[in-house]
Design a protein around this motif. Sequence first.
Motif, PDB file in Angstrom:
ATOM      1  N   THR A 138       0.835  -1.196   0.000  1.00 56.46           N
ATOM      2  CA  THR A 138       0.000   0.000   0.000  1.00 56.46           C
ATOM      3  C   THR A 138       0.873   1.251   0.000  1.00 56.46           C
ATOM      4  O   THR A 138       2.040   1.214   0.405  1.00 56.46           O
ATOM      5  CB  THR A 138      -0.894   0.026   1.251  1.00 56.46           C
ATOM      6  N   PRO A 139       0.330   2.393  -0.447  1.00 56.14           N
ATOM      7  CA  PRO A 139       1.089   3.650  -0.395  1.00 56.14           C
ATOM      8  C   PRO A 139       1.566   3.986   1.003  1.00 56.14           C
ATOM      9  O   PRO A 139       2.666   4.535   1.181  1.00 56.14           O
ATOM     10  CB  PRO A 139       0.081   4.683  -0.917  1.00 56.14           C
ATOM     11  N   ALA A 140       0.764   3.646   2.019  1.00 61.28           N
ATOM     12  CA  ALA A 140       1.160   3.953   3.395  1.00 61.28           C
ATOM     13  C   ALA A 140       2.385   3.141   3.808  1.00 61.28           C
ATOM     14  O   ALA A 140       3.323   3.668   4.436  1.00 61.28           O
ATOM     15  CB  ALA A 140      -0.018   3.671   4.341  1.00 61.28           C
ATOM     16  N   VAL A 141       2.388   1.856   3.465  1.00 57.15           N
ATOM     17  CA  VAL A 141       3.542   1.010   3.783  1.00 57.15           C
ATOM     18  C   VAL A 141       4.779   1.507   3.042  1.00 57.15           C
ATOM     19  O   VAL A 141       5.878   1.591   3.612  1.00 57.15           O
ATOM     20  CB  VAL A 141       3.238  -0.457   3.425  1.00 57.15           C
ATOM     21  N   ARG A 142       4.612   1.864   1.786  1.00 56.70           N
ATOM     22  CA  ARG A 142       5.745   2.370   0.998  1.00 56.70           C
ATOM     23  C   ARG A 142       6.323   3.629   1.633  1.00 56.70           C
ATOM     24  O   ARG A 142       7.538   3.749   1.790  1.00 56.70           O
ATOM     25  CB  ARG A 142       5.281   2.659  -0.439  1.00 56.70           C
ATOM     26  N   ALA A 143       5.454   4.566   2.006  1.00 58.13           N
ATOM     27  CA  ALA A 143       5.928   5.816   2.611  1.00 58.13           C
ATOM     28  C   ALA A 143       6.628   5.543   3.932  1.00 58.13           C
ATOM     29  O   ALA A 143       7.641   6.186   4.257  1.00 58.13           O
ATOM     30  CB  ALA A 143       4.756   6.765   2.810  1.00 58.13           C
ATOM     31  N   TRP A 144       6.122   4.567   4.699  1.00 56.94           N
ATOM     32  CA  TRP A 144       6.730   4.268   5.998  1.00 56.94           C
ATOM     33  C   TRP A 144       8.147   3.735   5.823  1.00 56.94           C
ATOM     34  O   TRP A 144       9.084   4.183   6.487  1.00 56.94           O
ATOM     35  CB  TRP A 144       5.847   3.247   6.730  1.00 56.94           C
TER      36      TRP A 144
END
Length: 439
Positions: A57-63
């Motif tokens: 997910t975009p959130a996991v990638r950003a993290w």
Amino acid sequence: MKGDYQELVDEISELLGEPATLENRDFGLIAFGAHDSDDDSAMDPVRTRSILTRKSTPAVRAWFEGFGITRATGPVRIPAAPDAGVFRDRICLPVRHRGVVLGYVWLLDAEPGPTHEQLAAAMEVAGRIGALLSDEERAGADLSRELRAALTAERGWQYDMALAALRSALGPDADGLHALVCVAPWPTEDAPSARTVPGASAVCTLPWRWGEAAGPAADGPRTDGRPGAARGTGGSRGDGRPGGAHGRAEAPGARGDTYPLGPAGSAEGPGGGRALAVLVRLRAADVLDPALAAADRVRGTAGAGAVAGLAAPRRGLAELDAAWWEATAATRAALAEPRLGPLARWSAIGPYRLLTALPAAPPDPVVAPLLQPAHGELARTAEVFLDHAGQAGRTAAALGIHRQTLYYRLSRVEALTGLDLDDGEHRLLLHMALKAAKL
């Protein structure tokens, strides 16, 4: 290619004793190692989602990117974060090539953890993965803009910069053997994808007036070995693009017995004034099969009347402009002389190697009367006679006429032109004028 990635991921898993996962720079799954552990924490929600959906997910990638993995050149340790679905510490091995991050190898980090030597060995494998990803990215890239810029740039710094951009885009392939193919007339402004043309490194379309000269320069060779840039109206640019002001209204030589003298200044040749350029990779200079296959493929989609010209193979890109001139010259020769086509090699077009280098100009005034449409049969008779070295018997047989008919026609040729066909220089002038008229 997929199998290569899997083998390299398995190699890293073996080196570090942990199952590895390979993702591209957009966190899309490429390959993963087998998980045979009874430890449920080895498959936390983030890793499970990545394997099952082949993406994060975009959130996991950003993290994860918050730990600097996009800039890192070595292993990055990332602590567990149960709230984010990451139950175990991670090790990220950035996959880079020529300084550009192309992906990531992920492993679980458990005590005592891999040694410095193990991580160094794993990073070496990650480097090999980076080279594969770079090759695949280049193979799928559309380099039409870079090729067109290199083939149309003016000599000097513009040409050098365009060549540098193409060389950078091609990577290591730029230093290998290439052959350049020209196909004309090309019916549209769009070029086929290089991925659809076997062996092609790059493909592009170019404007081209093939009623004009596209030969080497009028102002002599450059000190770097490339032909110089032509100057002035009616000359050639030397980069494969005509610079002259005179064109012809139709493709000469289409019927083989006419010598059209279309109006000077015609804006475009057949096909809307476009040609297709194809840069083809070769393994050996004497094995032209890849270039021939590429030429045949694209010519088959160009429509009736299209022909192809093939330049001499070259290593590297330093003489790309000279190669384009050869390819266009061979194409012009095939358009003018159907017996040379539908695929003409620069090495096999004979006198057209010289004639295509000449600036477009009106026909010699002595020969001009013979080139009028009303005298097409006489012009063809004279050309066949000269092609057969002035041997009457062979000429009459080739034309399917009696010798007396041949002699009568030749006498009329002499009367029209004032030339003496027993004089070698007169023969040369007539022969070259007839060939040049077809261009």
